[in-house]
Every structure is written in C-alpha cells, then in structure tokens.
Write a protein that holds these residues in place. Structure first.
Motif: not given
Length: 189
Positions: A134-150
């Motif tokens: 989740t942290t990685f996805l957020i750090s590369v620019g993904q939205e918070f909710l999308n990061s958690v879901a993915v």
C-alpha cells in the motif's frame, strides 16, 4: 442448524490452525495472511454455515487473546466461510483447477469486504505485510483508496489461492471413513 460433535471438533481444530498460522504470518510480516485455511477446510467439509461460524469465531477469539486488529476483520472471515461453503456445495473443489478458481472468487469477495474496514477503521495501516505494498503504491502516485484496494486484492489472490489449495489437499487426504458423512465434502470430492 445444529452441528454434530465431529463438526464442532473440526471447527475447534480449524480455529486453532487459523489463529496459530495467522499470528505467525503477522509476526514475520508475511505479505500473505494464511489465516483462513481452517475456515475453508470446514466450509469444504461441513458447508457455508459451519465455515462462516468458524471464521467469525477465529477472529473474535484471536482478537480477544492476542491481536485486537483481527476482531475487526470478522466480516471478512464470515464471507470467506460462506463463499467457500457455497462453492463446495456446487462442486468447485473437485479438482486442483477448480480449487484455484475458487481461491480467486473468494479473494474478490473478501477484498470487497476488507477494503472498507482497512480504510475507514485503520486508515489503511493494519500492521500486516500488505502495508508495504500500500505504501509503495501511494509513493508512486496512486490514490489512497486505490492503493489499499490493489494491494489487498493482489495479496488476497495469492493468499486465497494458497489457502484453498492447502485446505483442498488436507480434505482430499483425510480418510474416507471420516469424510463420508460430511455432506458438503461429498459434493466437493
């Protein structure tokens, strides 16, 4: 519905398996949960209601004994038990291929239930191995909710496929004299 003594004993053993294996995964920060093998095993053998009760009791007991975070996820375990039991009822645990597909279906349903809990109760951080993703996805620019879901779906796919395969292997290796009277296993076998 009343559970017979064998089903109750199976459920108790499954709860212990879920908690022990799940707690080890939390301690070593595995990116998998592996805390539903017992739930799926019970669902394959005894059906959706027994699987759901096993899942819920696992999370409640685990939450009271050692990891309060686990209690919040009892709806996820309930869904895992229900879905696995219904898939067993329609014969989706008859082969390794269908067992893998069952894992995918369970992963999708459990993700749908888990993401709101992770986001709204825990702010996206639960202490599990998925927090890194989740942290990685957020750090590369993904939205918070999308990061958690993915992150959750990706982890759930691997986890639930592995969980279903392990439960299927255990169930298929049990003696016929033990599994013969479990009605759902007869449909899954």
């Amino acid at each position: 519905m009343r559970f017979d003594t064998r089903t109750l004993v199976l459920m108790a053993i499954a709860i212990v398996i879920n908690i022990v294996v799940g707690q080890i995964a939390v301690w070593v920060k595995l990116p998998l949960y592996v805390d539903a093998v017992g739930t799926v095993l019970v669902a394959i053998l005894a059906g959706p209601l027994a699987g759901a009760v096993t899942g819920v009791l696992t999370n409640v007991i685990w939450g009271l004994v050692s990891d309060p975070t686990a209690m919040a996820f009892f709806p996820v375990s309930l869904v895992i038990g229900l879905v696995a039991g219904y898939l067993a009822k329609i014969g989706w645990f008859r082969s390794i291929g269908m067992t893998v597909v069952s894992g995918v279906v369970i992963a999708v349903f459990s993700t749908i239930v888990a993401v709101p809990i992770i986001v709204y109760m825990f702010g996206g951080v639960t202490g599990a191995g998925t927090d890194f993703a989740t942290t990685f996805l957020i750090s590369v620019g993904q939205e918070f909710l999308n990061s958690v879901a993915v992150a959750n779906l990706t982890t759930n796919l691997a986890d639930k496929i592995l969980t279903c395969v392990i439960a299927w292997v255990i169930a298929s290796r049990m003696p016929n004299r033990f599994t013969a009277s479990f009605p759902f296993y007869q449909k899954a076998a």
